[in-house]
Design a protein around this motif. Structure first.
Motif, PDB file in Angstrom:
ATOM      1  N   GLN A   1     -14.966   2.438  -8.434  1.00  0.00           N
ATOM      2  CA  GLN A   1     -15.256   1.608  -7.206  1.00  0.00           C
ATOM      3  C   GLN A   1     -15.237   2.596  -6.106  1.00  0.00           C
ATOM      4  OE1 GLN A   1     -16.051  -1.984  -7.081  1.00  0.00           O
ATOM      5  NE2 GLN A   1     -17.037  -0.998  -5.326  1.00  0.00           N
ATOM      6  N   VAL A   2     -14.257   3.612  -5.769  1.00  0.00           N
ATOM      7  CA  VAL A   2     -14.001   4.407  -4.867  1.00  0.00           C
ATOM      8  C   VAL A   2     -15.226   5.168  -4.585  1.00  0.00           C
ATOM      9  CG1 VAL A   2     -12.696   6.267  -3.722  1.00  0.00           C
ATOM     10  CG2 VAL A   2     -11.563   4.030  -4.567  1.00  0.00           C
ATOM     11  N   LEU A   3     -15.901   5.884  -5.789  1.00  0.00           N
ATOM     12  CA  LEU A   3     -16.867   6.736  -5.859  1.00  0.00           C
ATOM     13  C   LEU A   3     -18.173   6.233  -5.401  1.00  0.00           C
ATOM     14  CD1 LEU A   3     -15.905   9.026  -9.064  1.00  0.00           C
ATOM     15  CD2 LEU A   3     -15.966   9.674  -6.653  1.00  0.00           C
TER      16      LEU A   3
ATOM     17  N   CYS B   1     -13.402   6.221  10.877  1.00  0.00           N
ATOM     18  CA  CYS B   1     -12.520   5.411  10.293  1.00  0.00           C
ATOM     19  C   CYS B   1     -11.154   6.085  10.600  1.00  0.00           C
ATOM     20  CB  CYS B   1     -12.816   5.042   9.022  1.00  0.00           C
ATOM     21  SG  CYS B   1     -14.404   3.963   8.835  1.00  0.00           S
ATOM     22  N   CYS B   2     -11.075   7.356  10.568  1.00  0.00           N
ATOM     23  CA  CYS B   2      -9.817   8.204  10.609  1.00  0.00           C
ATOM     24  C   CYS B   2      -9.562   8.402  11.992  1.00  0.00           C
ATOM     25  CB  CYS B   2      -9.995   9.525   9.838  1.00  0.00           C
ATOM     26  SG  CYS B   2     -10.495   9.155   8.141  1.00  0.00           S
ATOM     27  N   GLN B   3     -10.042   7.862  12.920  1.00  0.00           N
ATOM     28  CA  GLN B   3      -9.688   8.367  14.429  1.00  0.00           C
ATOM     29  C   GLN B   3      -8.329   8.071  14.750  1.00  0.00           C
ATOM     30  OE1 GLN B   3     -12.392   6.092  16.704  1.00  0.00           O
ATOM     31  NE2 GLN B   3     -14.188   7.779  16.296  1.00  0.00           N
TER      32      GLN B   3
ATOM     33  N   ALA C   1       0.727  -1.108  -0.148  1.00  0.00           N
ATOM     34  CA  ALA C   1      -0.163   0.171   0.081  1.00  0.00           C
ATOM     35  C   ALA C   1       0.911   1.173  -0.051  1.00  0.00           C
ATOM     36  CB  ALA C   1      -0.873  -0.219   1.274  1.00  0.00           C
ATOM     37  N   ASP C   2       1.619   1.509  -1.052  1.00  0.00           N
ATOM     38  CA  ASP C   2       2.554   2.479  -1.118  1.00  0.00           C
ATOM     39  C   ASP C   2       1.710   3.945  -1.133  1.00  0.00           C
ATOM     40  OD1 ASP C   2       1.618   2.014  -3.772  1.00  0.00           O
ATOM     41  OD2 ASP C   2       3.553   2.056  -4.719  1.00  0.00           O
ATOM     42  N   TRP C   3       0.744   3.959  -2.031  1.00  0.00           N
ATOM     43  CA  TRP C   3      -0.125   5.178  -2.034  1.00  0.00           C
ATOM     44  C   TRP C   3      -0.961   5.518  -0.681  1.00  0.00           C
ATOM     45  CZ3 TRP C   3      -2.923   6.089  -7.389  1.00  0.00           C
ATOM     46  CH2 TRP C   3      -1.898   6.421  -8.230  1.00  0.00           C
ATOM     47  N   PHE C   4      -1.080   4.483   0.242  1.00  0.00           N
ATOM     48  CA  PHE C   4      -1.952   4.709   1.278  1.00  0.00           C
ATOM     49  C   PHE C   4      -1.073   5.275   2.341  1.00  0.00           C
ATOM     50  CE2 PHE C   4      -4.533   1.825  -1.065  1.00  0.00           C
ATOM     51  CZ  PHE C   4      -5.973   2.072  -0.549  1.00  0.00           C
ATOM     52  N   ALA C   5       0.261   4.786   2.281  1.00  0.00           N
ATOM     53  CA  ALA C   5       1.522   5.377   3.111  1.00  0.00           C
ATOM     54  C   ALA C   5       1.561   6.712   2.806  1.00  0.00           C
ATOM     55  CB  ALA C   5       2.565   4.536   3.011  1.00  0.00           C
ATOM     56  N   LEU C   6       1.511   6.997   1.478  1.00  0.00           N
ATOM     57  CA  LEU C   6       1.895   8.405   1.295  1.00  0.00           C
ATOM     58  C   LEU C   6       0.679   9.384   1.724  1.00  0.00           C
ATOM     59  CD1 LEU C   6       3.546  10.554  -0.619  1.00  0.00           C
ATOM     60  CD2 LEU C   6       2.097   9.771  -2.571  1.00  0.00           C
ATOM     61  N   MET C   7      -0.517   8.788   1.360  1.00  0.00           N
ATOM     62  CA  MET C   7      -1.841   9.635   2.140  1.00  0.00           C
ATOM     63  C   MET C   7      -1.414   9.920   3.573  1.00  0.00           C
ATOM     64  SD  MET C   7      -4.982   8.289   0.008  1.00  0.00           S
ATOM     65  CE  MET C   7      -4.877   6.647   0.263  1.00  0.00           C
TER      66      MET C   7
ATOM     67  N   LEU D   1      -9.868  10.350   2.212  1.00  0.00           N
ATOM     68  CA  LEU D   1      -9.873   9.305   1.078  1.00  0.00           C
ATOM     69  C   LEU D   1      -9.467   7.978   1.382  1.00  0.00           C
ATOM     70  CD1 LEU D   1      -8.639  11.170  -2.140  1.00  0.00           C
ATOM     71  CD2 LEU D   1     -10.844  10.360  -1.664  1.00  0.00           C
ATOM     72  N   TYR D   2      -8.653   7.890   2.317  1.00  0.00           N
ATOM     73  CA  TYR D   2      -7.967   6.620   2.901  1.00  0.00           C
ATOM     74  C   TYR D   2      -8.890   5.610   3.324  1.00  0.00           C
ATOM     75  CZ  TYR D   2      -4.239   3.963   5.336  1.00  0.00           C
ATOM     76  OH  TYR D   2      -3.397   3.052   5.925  1.00  0.00           O
TER      77      TYR D   2
END
Length: 143
Positions: free
Chosen positions: A86-88, A102-104, A29-35, A116-117
Motif C-alpha cells: 500500500q505504501v509503495l 507534506c514535510c514542511q 503511531a510509535d514508528w512515526f514518532a521514531l521516524m 517516508l512519513y
C-alpha cells in the motif's frame, strides 16, 4: 497532543458512539514518532508516551466500548506485505516535490525516514479502511 485535543477527541468519540457510529481506531503511531526523531528516537520512551496518551483519553472519560488502540509497529509487522504494498502504491502516485510539501513542518534537512512519513500516513488511511480520518493541517497537502 495537548489537554484540549485529548478532551475534544474524547467528547467527539463519545457523541459518535452514542449515535451508534461504528468503531474508532486510534493509531498509536510509535514508528512515526521514531521516524520523526521524537524523544531522541528512544523507542522505549516513545512506547511509554503512547500508553500515556491512551490513559489520557480514558481519564478524559472516553467511552471505550467501541474504541480500539492499534500500535503502528505491531500492525505493520503483522500485515507487512499488505502494508508495504500500500505504501509503495501511494508512493507511485506522487512525485518527490509533492511529498516534500507534506514535510514542511519537519524542516529543511529531511532524513530518508521523514520522506517516508507522509507516504505511510496516506497509506494508513487505506490500510485501516478509515471512513473518517483526523489529521493535522501539516498533513493536508498529500491527500
Amino acid at each position: 497532543m495537548h489537554i484540549a485535543q485529548g478532551l475534544f477527541k474524547a467528547i467527539n468519540v463519545n457523541k459518535c458512539i452514542k449515535m451508534g457510529r461504528g468503531t474508532f481506531i486510534f493509531w498509536v503511531a510509535d514508528w512515526f514518532a521514531l521516524m520523526n526523531d521524537k524523544l531522541n528516537g528512544d523507542i522505549n520512551k516513545i512506547e511509554l508516551v503512547g500508553e500515556y496518551f491512551i490513559n489520557v483519553w480514558k481519564a478524559a472519560g472516553m467511552d471505550m466500548s467501541n474504541v480500539k488502540f492499534l500500535r503502528s509497529s505491531s500492525e505493520i509487522c503483522l500485515n507487512a506485505e499488505r502494508y508495504w504494498l500500500q505504501v509503495l502504491d501511494v508512493a507511485r502516485c506522487f512525485n518527490i516535490n509533492r511529498v516534500q510539501k507534506c514535510c514542511q513542518i519537519m524542516g529543511r534537512n529531511l532524513s530518508a525516514a521523514q520522506i517516508l512519513y507522509p507516504l505511510m500516513q496516506c497509506a494508513d488511511i487505506f490500510f485501516l479502511r478509515a471512513d473518517v480520518c483526523q489529521l493535522g493541517v501539516d498533513q493536508r497537502s498529500l491527500l
